[in-house]
Motif scaffolding. Structure first.
Motif, mmCIF file in Angstrom:
data_model
loop_
_atom_site.group_PDB
_atom_site.id
_atom_site.type_symbol
_atom_site.label_atom_id
_atom_site.label_comp_id
_atom_site.label_asym_id
_atom_site.label_seq_id
_atom_site.Cartn_x
_atom_site.Cartn_y
_atom_site.Cartn_z
ATOM 1 N N PHE B 70 -11.049 1.199 2.798
ATOM 2 C CA PHE B 70 -10.812 -0.031 3.482
ATOM 3 C C PHE B 70 -10.536 -1.008 2.774
ATOM 4 N N TYR B 71 -11.148 -1.267 1.712
ATOM 5 C CA TYR B 71 -10.845 -2.583 1.068
ATOM 6 C C TYR B 71 -9.674 -2.451 0.256
ATOM 7 N N VAL B 72 -9.138 -1.171 -0.196
ATOM 8 C CA VAL B 72 -7.867 -0.934 -0.862
ATOM 9 C C VAL B 72 -7.008 -1.329 0.243
ATOM 10 N N PHE B 73 -6.738 -0.656 1.459
ATOM 11 C CA PHE B 73 -5.847 -0.777 2.524
ATOM 12 C C PHE B 73 -5.720 -2.423 3.235
ATOM 13 N N ALA B 74 -6.949 -3.026 3.155
ATOM 14 C CA ALA B 74 -6.981 -4.470 3.608
ATOM 15 C C ALA B 74 -6.323 -5.331 2.704
ATOM 16 N N LEU B 102 2.557 0.551 5.864
ATOM 17 C CA LEU B 102 1.739 1.511 5.367
ATOM 18 C C LEU B 102 0.017 1.267 5.090
ATOM 19 N N ALA B 103 -0.083 0.224 4.751
ATOM 20 C CA ALA B 103 -1.332 -0.413 4.719
ATOM 21 C C ALA B 103 -2.034 0.051 5.875
ATOM 22 N N THR B 104 -1.594 -0.642 7.079
ATOM 23 C CA THR B 104 -2.038 -0.773 8.337
ATOM 24 C C THR B 104 -2.459 0.922 8.820
ATOM 25 N N ALA B 105 -1.236 1.730 8.579
ATOM 26 C CA ALA B 105 -1.475 2.952 8.994
ATOM 27 C C ALA B 105 -2.564 3.675 8.288
ATOM 28 N N GLY B 106 -2.936 3.279 7.149
ATOM 29 C CA GLY B 106 -4.203 3.682 6.114
ATOM 30 C C GLY B 106 -5.208 3.273 6.915
ATOM 31 N N LEU B 107 -5.399 1.776 7.464
ATOM 32 C CA LEU B 107 -6.535 1.469 8.070
ATOM 33 C C LEU B 107 -6.870 2.166 9.596
ATOM 34 N N PHE B 108 -5.796 2.743 10.093
ATOM 35 C CA PHE B 108 -5.591 3.403 11.273
ATOM 36 C C PHE B 108 -6.473 4.835 10.843
ATOM 37 N N LEU B 109 -5.867 5.306 9.808
ATOM 38 C CA LEU B 109 -6.594 6.820 9.247
ATOM 39 C C LEU B 109 -7.976 6.629 9.298
#
Lengths: 115, 324, 804
Positions: B70-74, B102-109
């Motif tokens: 979460f922190y990485v993607f945020a 891409l980061a937002t997609a990570g958060l979605f995951l």
């Protein structure tokens, strides 16, 4: 493999990451998009900034969806993507037209609606 | 529920972030301390995330925890967004936007919204951003050798940065305060039992049973009058009908569950079919509009028009002769 | 007969009637046969009289829809009107002299209470009595003849214009039938406005000609002034008598009539005395009396058949009809009949003097119409409604004849109407009938002995001297008779006889034709205006008009009237001559009231007669009763001007025996009835003789006559008369200019104050808008920043409000 929703359960999947965390990220992204929209003068970048704001809204929706265990939030993101795509197509077509007219992408070039 | 973050820390971080963004924004004089701005802004973001992480307590926790991601993607998302709005070159801004997606997609995951994550990457990064890039290529002057001179004046100079930044961060501060204070008091909506959808997918159950080897040859899952499979969720069993007509109850495979994509699909197509149609119409209209708008407008004087009309009528006449 | 007992003696319970009058009413009601008797159902055939012209109107409209390009509308019209005439004639032969009512349909029935005065009933029913039938006889008869005439006269306009003309013609006859036959004042008013509308439509028939449009408007507006009086009179009648149906009005007025006979005018409410004066104002407007006469001469802009039918024979006599129909009401006021008499006499004189100085023969005829209408009103005013009605009938025939003859000349000579440019027309080849028609008409109008006009005029003159206090009117009318004879024969001697000479009317006719708005002509306004400008006898030739059948200048050949016009003129000539015979024919009704000929005999049986069935034979102090007494002394039953069908004079013995009336009731010491035959005959001869000397004897050219030499002797008078005594200019100065000034003042007020207010109301937001305009920079960023800042402020407010 990611654990599925059912297996993860709520709120275990989020651990101590609460809804507020996501909402803050969403708000910050939205704010950055807004600042970009207000300060940048390139029409294309301004549209990019609106897309950024769409992203932020989508993030908030998905977070709420997860929070409420309700899929409708995610469905709404699909519609947001749809509208964003439509908007991008139209807006970029307009940008091309405007650029043909003035050879410039400066938003300040168009002030015909001046009161 | 106590507050996720100390309000004073939040406001301080907001002010710091505002200064950072202000510094990072492009300036007319060209002497913009963008790096410094980026650092200050990152510092502000870091403070907030740190404070939130301390509260969450997962940052230094031991073992597998999605909170690290979460922190990485945020951070990725916010940093990329900052670059989107501060980079003077549109092409780079667009690319940073891809990064933020891409980061937002990570958060979605992390939020176990896999379908949305991949859809976002495909549609946004794959389609929309390509369109942007095309338009950026189309609508910028031919680049010269000197990179600095290639930038147009409107790209290099931000407009009213102070006011915009101030209003933006005031907005964020107020919004965050409200969010952090009110979230805990939000009444929880009744959770939808996503697994109940399993009964509506008898073919999927059959396939899973077949794969698990618990489905005898010629047997089928029995339906009730609604066309749903007769699933007993408490016992995790399902009723099947054997080839000779007798019914039998078999256990469901362990890993059989409803995926996120299936849930989104059911939600979209069963609960919001009209909205889907409308979305389709919007897309169609947007396509038509884009086609009409971007069509090349040919300017013809009166003579040319006359010539063309004569030509056209002659062609028509010829067509009429050959086509009785 | 569903409504047989509907109208039985509805008495007005108006508060003004006190108990004394109530008791008188009971007494008076006994002899009032009309009031008491149940309604006698009239011949339902009478409904055909208004229905047939409506049929004609529909047929003409259909012709217009199907673009009939032939004379079909004319013949349909003639057929319908002839049918109406035949029906009227049948009514006449079947009529017994009483009053009957032919019920049509319920038209208006308003009720707001059970009391008798709280009902307003106006049915479409026809009031059939001798006056109605007399009027409709000559209206339908003349309308038929004139429609036949118009079929040829309007033939240059075959097509839409032709349909329009005959549609309006039919509508006119229908309206006239409503006016004359209606059994209530509202139906009369409907017809009254209907004929006014048709008059407007037909005067403005050449609607592309500015003068015709102006004349139409003038006629309409002048008539409206009179109509105000009429409608007020009708309203007052309803308010006071509680009904507008004639029989109920007459019944309700009976007590007042008795009071009037007793000379107690002070006991009659002023409001009742006001009614006849208001009605008279309406009559003056419609019948072109002083001061509202100025529209009639201008109305000659319409086609000649219209002038003949509407503006000479029928519509303008509607005023006379109104007075005659409501004669009992006129007896209720001390001043109403003298006003009518003096207005009529002065109009007769003024119009005659103007007519003497005009050169346009159609206008001369128009002024003579005004003058003769004045005669009729004077006749009504001096209590000889019979004489007035007789004059209406004779005048209708000979004036229609004169107009149609003038129209034939105008038609044949390309619009030429100037008597200085025409001469000897009667002796030209093919114009014999026209000349003869002119001769007969002029003889009648001049009052040549033993013509119809002579007898009818004579009755009025004699009665003027008989009626006490009216002798000055008699003298005025006598003078007018002389003037009439002069100007009538001035036309005759200048135009019909004498050396043959003519100048065509150049393009006036052409202008008329072009101004009809034919598509195929493609006539422009400018063309018509140019034609009108050139219409003063300058014979210049235009190549583009050379194809026209009338041609111009040297190529001009007058085209003599065809069979239709000649037939009509001959018929009317015979009728005009034969009308004199009416004087010798007995009344068509039994009952011994046959005196003075058929027409007075008919009128005497109706409400128009002074000796109405409502009066009873008492001797009183008022002048009416004096006169009545005079007749009574002679006949014992009814008044008479003649006895036994032949003219013989009854001395007004009682009138003479009355002190101050003795002087008034004589003509220089002789009996007016006897001597007036000779006096008026001599006056007529003198007028004709003067005209002969001045305009015929020794005249070599058309333009000059001996009269021109005499003009300077009159000083400015001749010029003034030629300019119609500057009445139009006077009206302009007295009415139009002050109105114009007031209107301008109000216009300024409107501009400055009203518009100023509106501007102020609009200006305030405009000012505020100007203040905040800079915020609308048109820049995208400005708006976005505004939105963002707004959201921030809103959120901040929420934040502050939810702070614990």
């Amino acid at each position: 493999m990611m654990t599925t929703l059912a297996q993860a359960g709520f709120p275990a999947a989020m651990h101590q990451i609460t809804l507020a965390h996501y909402l803050f990220i969403s708000g910050a992204m939205f704010m950055l998009g807004l600042i970009g929209f207000l300060t940048r003068r390139n029409l294309i970048i301004m549209f990019l900034c609106t897309e950024l704001m769409f992203q932020a809204a989508g993030l908030a929706l998905v977070a709420f969806s997860r929070f409420h265990m309700n899929m409708t939030g995610q469905s709404f993101v699909i519609f947001i993507v749809t509208v964003a795509a439509a908007e991008a197509a139209m807006a970029l077509a307009l940008v091309v037209l405007l650029f043909r007219k003035r050879e410039s992408l400066d938003a300040a070039e168009w002030q015909e609606m001046k009161g | 529920m106590d507050q996720v973050i100390n309000p004073l820390a939040l406001y301080g971080a907001c002010a710091l972030g505002a200064i950072g963004v202000l510094l990072a924004l492009p300036r007319r004089d060209g002497k913009n301390p963008q790096i410094l701005g980026a650092v200050v802004a990152s510092l502000a973001g870091g403070i907030v995330l740190l404070a939130m992480g301390l509260k969450a307590g997962g940052l230094f926790g031991i073992g597998y925890s999605p909170s690290v991601y979460f922190y990485v993607f945020a951070l990725m998302a916010l940093g990329a967004s900052l670059r989107v709005i501060t980079h003077p070159q549109p092409v780079y801004a667009a690319l940073y936007f891809v990064l933020s997606i891409l980061a937002t997609a990570g958060l979605f995951l992390i939020l176990s919204a896999e379908f949305m994550a991949f859809a976002l990457v495909i549609v946004y990064a794959g389609a929309i951003l390509i369109t942007y890039l095309f338009v950026i290529m189309l609508a910028t002057q031919a680049p010269t050798e000197d990179l600095e001179n290639a930038l147009t004046e409107y790209d290099t100079a931000a407009r009213e940065p102070v006011i915009a930044t101030a209003s933006g961060f005031v907005l964020l501060a107020v919004l965050s305060t409200l969010m952090f204070r009110g979230v805990g008091e939000l009444p929880k909506a009744p959770a939808v039992n996503g697994q109940a959808l399993l009964a509506e997918m008898p073919r999927k159950i059959e396939a899973a049973l077949l794969a698990a080897g618990t489905l005898p040859g010629g047997a089928k899952v029995t339906f009730n009058s609604d066309g749903d499979a007769k699933v007993d969720f408490a016992a995790r069993t399902v009723e099947i009908k054997l080839a000779d007509g007798a019914t039998k109850t078999v256990p469901l495979p362990k890993d059989l569950s409803v995926t996120n994509t299936e849930m989104v699909g059911f939600n979209l197509l069963r609960d919001h079919p009209g909205s889907i149609e409308i979305a389709g119409v919007i897309l169609l209209m947007a396509m038509l509009g884009a086609v009409v708008l971007s069509r090349k407008q040919v300017q013809m004087d009166e003579d040319a028009k006359e010539r063309h009309s004569k030509l056209l009528s002659a062609e028509l006449a010829q067509g009429a002769e050959t086509n009785p | 007969m569903p409504s047989a007992f509907l109208g039985v003696l509805v008495l007005n319970p108006a508060s003004s009637l006190d108990s004394m009058l109530d008791s008188m009413l009971v007494l008076a009601a006994t002899p009032a046969t009309v009031a008491k008797a149940p309604i006698i159902a009239g011949d339902p055939l009478a409904l055909l009289v208004p229905a047939l012209p409506i049929l004609g109107l529909i047929l003409c409209t259909l012709c217009a829809i199907f673009r009939v390009k032939s004379k079909l509308p004319a013949f349909l019209t003639v057929a319908c009107l002839a049918g109406a005439f035949v029906v009227t004639a049948k009514l006449f032969t079947g009529h017994d002299g009483g009053v009957s009512i032919a019920s049509g349909f319920q038209w208006m029935t308003l009720s707001w209470g059970e009391e008798p005065g709280q009902r307003f009933i106006a049915d479409f029913s026809l009031y059939l009595d001798s006056l109605t039938i007399l009027w409709m006889l000559f209206v339908t008869g003349l309308a038929t003849l004139i429609a036949l005439y118009a079929s040829e006269y309007m033939s240059h306009d075959v097509g839409l214009g032709y349909c329009r003309f005959f549609a309006a013609f039919n509508l006119f006859v229908f309206s006239m039938a409503c006016l004359v036959m209606g059994d209530n004042l509202l139906l009369l008013f409907l017809g009254w406005e209907g004929v006014g509308l048709c008059s407007y439509l037909l005067i403005g028939y050449f609607y592309k000609k500015p003068s015709a449009v102006a004349a139409a408007k003038k006629a309409f507006i002048m008539n409206r002034i009179g109509d105000v009086g009429l409608i007020l009179g009708v309203m007052l009648t309803f308010v006071h008598f509680g009904s507008i149906e004639y029989r109920e009005i007459f019944a309700a007025a009976q007590p007042y009539i008795d009071l009037a006979k007793a000379g107690k005018f002070s006991e009659i409410p002023a409001i009742v005395q006001l009614i006849p004066i208001l009605l008279a104002v309406g009559a003056f407007g419609k019948s072109a009396q002083l001061p509202l006469y100025v529209w009639l001469p201008d109305a000659m802009e319409g086609p000649t058949p219209v002038s003949a039918l509407i503006h000479a024979a029928t519509m303008v006599t509607a005023g006379v009809y109104l007075v005659a129909r409501t004669y009992p009401l006129f007896l209720l006021s001390e001043y109403a009949l003298p006003i009518v008499a003096w207005t009529g006499a002065l109009t007769a004189l003024v119009a005659a003097t103007i007519g003497m100085a005009q050169f346009d023969i159609k206008r001369i005829m128009a002024y003579s119409t005004v003058s003769q209408l004045g005669y009729m009103f004077a006749g009504l005013g001096v209590l000889t409604s019979t004489g007035a009605a007789f004059h209406v009938v004779t005048h209708a025939f000979f004036k229609a004849l004169l107009f149609l003859s003038c129209g034939a000349i105008m038609h044949g000579f390309a619009g030429q109407l100037d008597l200085r440019k025409l001469s000897g027309v009667g002796f030209m080849k093919g114009w014999g009938v026209v000349g003869l028609g002119m001769f007969v008409g002029c003889m009648n109008l001049a009052g040549f002995p033993f013509t119809a006009g002579y007898f009818s005029k004579d009755m009025i003159l004699a009665e003027a001297f008989v009626t006490p206090g009216m002798a000055p009117i008699g003298w005025i009318l006598l003078l007018t008779a002389g003037l009439t004879a002069y100007y009538t024969f001035r036309v005759f001697f200048r135009v019909v006889v004498g050396p043959m000479h003519y100048e065509p009317g150049d393009e006036l006719h052409h202008a008329e034709e072009d101004s009809h708005g034919h598509d195929h002509h493609g006539a422009s306004e400018a063309d018509a205006a140019h034609a009108a400008d050139a219409a003063h006898g300058h014979a210049h030739t235009h190549d583009d008009h050379a194809h026209h059948e009338h041609g111009h200048g040297a190529h001009f050949h007058p085209h003599a009237p065809g069979w239709a016009i000649n037939t009509v003129l001959a018929t009317l000539s015979v009728a005009s001559i034969a009308a004199a015979g009416l004087y010798f024919v007995k009344s068509p009704y039994e009952g011994g009231m046959a005196h003075g000929g058929a027409v007075p005999g008919m009128v005497e049986r109706s409400s128009a007669a002074f000796e109405t069935p409502f009066s009873h034979h008492g001797v009183g102090e008022s002048h009416e009763t004096i006169k009545e007494g005079g007749h009574e002394g002679a006949d014992g039953h009814a008044p008479a001007h003649a006895e036994g069908g032949a003219p013989s004079f009854v001395p007004t013995s009682i009138a003479k025996s009355q002190g101050e009336a003795a002087h008034a009731g004589s003509f220089l010491g002789w009996d007016p009835h006897k001597v007036m035959y000779y006096v008026s005959g001599v006056v007529g001869f003198v007028g004709i003789f003067i005209a002969f000397i001045l305009h015929y004897a020794g005249r070599r050219t058309a333009a000059t006559a001996r009269a021109d030499a005499l003009l300077p002797a009159f000083g400015p008078l001749a010029g003034w008369a030629q300019n119609k005594w500057y009445v139009d200019e006077l009206y302009d100065l007295v009415v139009r200019t002050p109105l114009w000034i007031v209107a301008n003042i109000f216009h300024l007020f409107d501009k400055i104050v009203i518009d100023g207010l509106v501007r102020l109301v609009g200006g305030i937001p405009r000012f505020i808008g100007g203040m905040v305009r800079p915020t609308q920079s048109g820049e995208l960023h400005g708006y976005a920043a505004g939105m963002a800042a707004g959201v921030a402020v809103l959120l901040f407010l929420v934040f502050m409000l939810t702070m614990r």
